[in-house]
Each structure stands twice: as structure tokens, then as C-alpha cells.
Design a protein around this motif. Structure first.
Motif, PDB file in Angstrom:
ATOM      1  N   ALA A 156       0.846  -1.202   0.000  1.00 32.72           N
ATOM      2  CA  ALA A 156       0.000   0.000   0.000  1.00 32.72           C
ATOM      3  C   ALA A 156       0.875   1.244   0.000  1.00 32.72           C
ATOM      4  O   ALA A 156       0.617   2.209  -0.739  1.00 32.72           O
ATOM      5  CB  ALA A 156      -0.930  -0.006   1.206  1.00 32.72           C
ATOM      6  N   TYR A 157       1.922   1.226   0.815  1.00 28.70           N
ATOM      7  CA  TYR A 157       2.851   2.352   0.870  1.00 28.70           C
ATOM      8  C   TYR A 157       3.537   2.559  -0.484  1.00 28.70           C
ATOM      9  O   TYR A 157       3.650   3.696  -0.960  1.00 28.70           O
ATOM     10  CB  TYR A 157       3.910   2.131   1.951  1.00 28.70           C
ATOM     11  N   ALA A 158       3.965   1.475  -1.117  1.00 24.20           N
ATOM     12  CA  ALA A 158       4.649   1.574  -2.413  1.00 24.20           C
ATOM     13  C   ALA A 158       3.743   2.221  -3.465  1.00 24.20           C
ATOM     14  O   ALA A 158       4.188   3.058  -4.267  1.00 24.20           O
ATOM     15  CB  ALA A 158       5.089   0.190  -2.876  1.00 24.20           C
ATOM     16  N   LEU A 159       2.471   1.842  -3.449  1.00 18.48           N
ATOM     17  CA  LEU A 159       1.518   2.411  -4.409  1.00 18.48           C
ATOM     18  C   LEU A 159       1.261   3.886  -4.104  1.00 18.48           C
ATOM     19  O   LEU A 159       1.216   4.727  -5.010  1.00 18.48           O
ATOM     20  CB  LEU A 159       0.212   1.610  -4.378  1.00 18.48           C
ATOM     21  N   MET A 160       1.114   4.220  -2.824  1.00 19.96           N
ATOM     22  CA  MET A 160       0.937   5.630  -2.438  1.00 19.96           C
ATOM     23  C   MET A 160       2.149   6.468  -2.846  1.00 19.96           C
ATOM     24  O   MET A 160       2.012   7.594  -3.326  1.00 19.96           O
ATOM     25  CB  MET A 160       0.717   5.742  -0.928  1.00 19.96           C
ATOM     26  N   LYS A 161       3.337   5.915  -2.645  1.00 15.58           N
ATOM     27  CA  LYS A 161       4.569   6.624  -3.002  1.00 15.58           C
ATOM     28  C   LYS A 161       4.613   6.928  -4.497  1.00 15.58           C
ATOM     29  O   LYS A 161       4.924   8.043  -4.912  1.00 15.58           O
ATOM     30  CB  LYS A 161       5.783   5.780  -2.600  1.00 15.58           C
ATOM     31  N   LEU A 162       4.268   5.928  -5.293  1.00 12.29           N
ATOM     32  CA  LEU A 162       4.236   6.108  -6.748  1.00 12.29           C
ATOM     33  C   LEU A 162       3.222   7.183  -7.151  1.00 12.29           C
ATOM     34  O   LEU A 162       3.517   8.078  -7.955  1.00 12.29           O
ATOM     35  CB  LEU A 162       3.881   4.773  -7.415  1.00 12.29           C
ATOM     36  N   LEU A 163       2.028   7.098  -6.569  1.00 13.86           N
ATOM     37  CA  LEU A 163       0.970   8.060  -6.907  1.00 13.86           C
ATOM     38  C   LEU A 163       1.336   9.470  -6.452  1.00 13.86           C
ATOM     39  O   LEU A 163       1.035  10.458  -7.123  1.00 13.86           O
ATOM     40  CB  LEU A 163      -0.353   7.630  -6.260  1.00 13.86           C
ATOM     41  N   ASN A 164       1.994   9.568  -5.307  1.00 15.76           N
ATOM     42  CA  ASN A 164       2.376  10.867  -4.761  1.00 15.76           C
ATOM     43  C   ASN A 164       3.531  11.492  -5.540  1.00 15.76           C
ATOM     44  O   ASN A 164       3.458  12.653  -5.974  1.00 15.76           O
ATOM     45  CB  ASN A 164       2.759  10.707  -3.292  1.00 15.76           C
ATOM     46  N   GLN A 165       4.596  10.734  -5.745  1.00 20.35           N
ATOM     47  CA  GLN A 165       5.810  11.300  -6.320  1.00 20.35           C
ATOM     48  C   GLN A 165       5.765  11.450  -7.834  1.00 20.35           C
ATOM     49  O   GLN A 165       6.387  12.345  -8.390  1.00 20.35           O
ATOM     50  CB  GLN A 165       7.021  10.463  -5.897  1.00 20.35           C
ATOM     51  N   GLN A 166       4.997  10.580  -8.499  1.00 13.40           N
ATOM     52  CA  GLN A 166       4.960  10.660  -9.962  1.00 13.40           C
ATOM     53  C   GLN A 166       3.685  11.300 -10.499  1.00 13.40           C
ATOM     54  O   GLN A 166       3.647  11.730 -11.650  1.00 13.40           O
ATOM     55  CB  GLN A 166       5.143   9.269 -10.573  1.00 13.40           C
ATOM     56  N   LEU A 200       6.696  10.712   2.865  1.00 13.70           N
ATOM     57  CA  LEU A 200       5.848  11.281   1.808  1.00 13.70           C
ATOM     58  C   LEU A 200       5.121  12.530   2.294  1.00 13.70           C
ATOM     59  O   LEU A 200       4.890  12.696   3.484  1.00 13.70           O
ATOM     60  CB  LEU A 200       4.802  10.254   1.346  1.00 13.70           C
ATOM     61  N   ASP A 201       4.739  13.351   1.330  1.00 16.03           N
ATOM     62  CA  ASP A 201       3.945  14.538   1.652  1.00 16.03           C
ATOM     63  C   ASP A 201       2.493  14.232   1.297  1.00 16.03           C
ATOM     64  O   ASP A 201       1.970  14.682   0.278  1.00 16.03           O
ATOM     65  CB  ASP A 201       4.461  15.744   0.850  1.00 16.03           C
ATOM     66  N   VAL A 202       1.854  13.394   2.137  1.00 19.05           N
ATOM     67  CA  VAL A 202       0.477  12.972   1.863  1.00 19.05           C
ATOM     68  C   VAL A 202      -0.375  13.078   3.129  1.00 19.05           C
ATOM     69  O   VAL A 202       0.147  13.177   4.240  1.00 19.05           O
ATOM     70  CB  VAL A 202       0.415  11.505   1.351  1.00 19.05           C
TER      71      VAL A 202
END
Length: 273
Positions: A156-166, A200-202
Motif C-alpha cells: 500500500a505504501y509503495a503504491l501511495m509513493k508512486l501516486l504521490n511522487q509521480q 511522503l507529503d500525503v
């Protein structure tokens, strides 16, 4: 363009086996009980399972719409509790290779439906494939289903990171699933928040939890939503609480609230990948 606002919610999780499809179905039925017109789209393209979970057979799917063989309303399947289901297909996989004409056809097909739906629920595939990302970045809201397994939290974190950073996404709703206690659900959310706050900034929103419930397994065996098969079970009551929360999520007053906007973003996202 229709002026009718449609709530578009993508249900995801990163890892497979966290109960996404059961959450999508039961949330959809609960929202329909509340008077919402719900369409549930099976976007798990390689391993479509909504039809199996519900014991329904679809003769046609999205590929037939894209080929011009029929309209979207002709492929909709009646689901439990009055919800409508868009069956998954290899046709959705073909979104990746669709040209401008097919993109326009998809937008037009769903636009026909716009005034007949209040909530579009998208049951995404597991993992972080391009199609999963496309659906998540196009939807207004994302609901991450997470369980108390290290791999579930990590994925879940990996997917959030991708969505946030990219893709600049910064707001995610989190649902703890298959928990033994409310406290366990809070702890799952806390574990995820601890990592996202650090790296992350989420902003994460806790959408509650669904208890581990033997009646849910029995309902799956009967190919029925637990909210219909065992309406007084712990899981069913928790799904109704979730639906009340989701129903309170604000609807965009901008074009982002229109179904056409979602589809436009979806096909643009696919084209860009």
C-alpha cells in the motif's frame, strides 16, 4: 457534458488477497440501500472475479462496446441490491493500445450513462500496474484496503509513493480489513501513517475497519454479499458504517465531478504511459 455529478471511487490495495472485491461489492450494495444509483466496474483485467463472487454470467463486456457492437447499457449486468456491474474484459486491457477514436468511443459510451448513476465504484486489480495507476489518478477518491500483514502495508505504501511522487496525489482513504478488534484496525492505520509521515507529503484519512467475520466467508461460498446474506453480522454492520462515511465525502462542484472528466483523465493517463 452532463451537469450531473458522479462520485468516482477506486478501491485498491496494492497487494492481492486483501479483500478489495468484497469491499467493493458490499460498499456498493450499502450505498444502493441508501438510495444511490451505483455502477460497479470490474477493472481487474487479468483475473476478473466479481462475476465469480456473485455467481453472474456476462455475455458481453467492454470490448464489445469499444468495437461498436453494442452500447454500454447493453452490457450492464444486474447485481445484488440493485447495483449495476460493468463486466471486466480483455477489452479493458486494450485501453493501453486504444487510438483516439476508441478513446472518444469510451467517453461517449459512459457519457450516455452519466445521468443514470450517482456512484461509480472501480474494483482495481492488485499490484501497481499502469492500468491500476491510470484508474487511481483519474478517480476522485481512492480507498486503500489494508490488512495486518507486513506485505499489505508495504505494498500500500509503495503504491501511495508512486501516486504521490509521480502523479501528485496527496490524499488517500484507508480501510483496515479483516481485523480482530477495532484497536487492531487503528494500529494498522498508525503503522501506515508512521511511514507516510516520514517519507511522503500525503494526508491519510482513516475510513474505519471491517472485522474478520466467518459470516463473510459463508456469504462468499453462497456467492452473495454479506450485507444481504447475513445483514446482522459484524461485517455487514461495519460495511453500513463505511457506506455512511463514504456517502458523506464531498462531491466536486467543478468539472472534476462529471463522469466525462474522469474518463478524459483516464484515457489521457493511459495514452501518456
Amino acid at each position: 457534458m452532463s451537469n450531473h455529478s458522479v462520485q468516482v471511487i477506486a478501491v485498491t490495495g496494492g497487494k492481492g488477497g486483501v479483500g478489495k472485491s468484497n469491499v467493493s461489492i458490499n460498499l456498493g450494495v450499502c450505498l444502493a440501500e441508501m438510495g444511490r444509483r451505483v455502477v460497479l466496474m470490474d477493472a481487474d483485467l487479468g483475473l476478473a472475479n466479481l462475476d465469480i463472487l456473485l455467481g453472474i454470467t456476462a455475455r458481453k463486456n467492454l470490448s464489445h462496446v469499444l468495437n461498436g457492437e453494442c452500447s454500454l447499457s447493453e452490457i450492464l449486468v444486474d447485481g445484488p441490491g440493485g447495483i449495476k456491474i460493468v463486466p471486466a474484459s480483455s477489452g479493458t486491457r486494450e485501453l493501453v493500445s486504444m487510438g483516439t477514436r476508441e478513446h472518444a468511443g469510451l467517453i461517449h459510451a459512459f457519457s450516455e450513462l452519466s445521468d443514470q448513476v450517482d456512484v461509480l465504484l472501480i474494483d482495481t486489480a492488485a499490484g501497481i500496474s499502469e492500468m491500476v495507476v491510470s484508474f487511481l489518478t483519474a478517480a476522485q477518491e481512492s480507498l486503500f484496503v489494508v490488512t495486518n500483514e507486513p506485505t499489505s502495508i508495504t505494498d500500500a505504501y509503495a503504491l501511495m509513493k508512486l501516486l504521490n511522487q509521480q502523479h501528485g496525489m496527496y490524499r488517500f482513504n484507508v480501510l483496515a480489513n479483516m481485523v480482530r478488534t477495532q484497536q487492531e484496525g487503528r494500529e494498522i492505520y498508525a503503522k501506515l501513517t508512521k511511514v507516510t509521515d516520514r517519507f511522503l507529503d500525503v494526508a491519510l484519512q482513516f475510513s474505519g475497519c471491517i472485522p474478520f467475520d466467518e459470516y463473510l466467508r459463508k456469504a462468499v461460498m453462497r456467492q452473495k454479499p454479506v450485507v444481504e446474506a447475513y445483514p446482522r453480522s459484524k461485517a455487514a454492520l461495519a460495511f453500513r458504517t463505511l457506506a455512511n462515511k463514504v456517502d458523506g465525502w464531498p462531491l466536486p462542484t467543478t468539472p472534476r465531478g462529471h463522469l466525462e472528466f474522469f474518463l478524459d483523465r483516464l484515457v489521457q493517463g493511459v495514452a501518456a504511459r
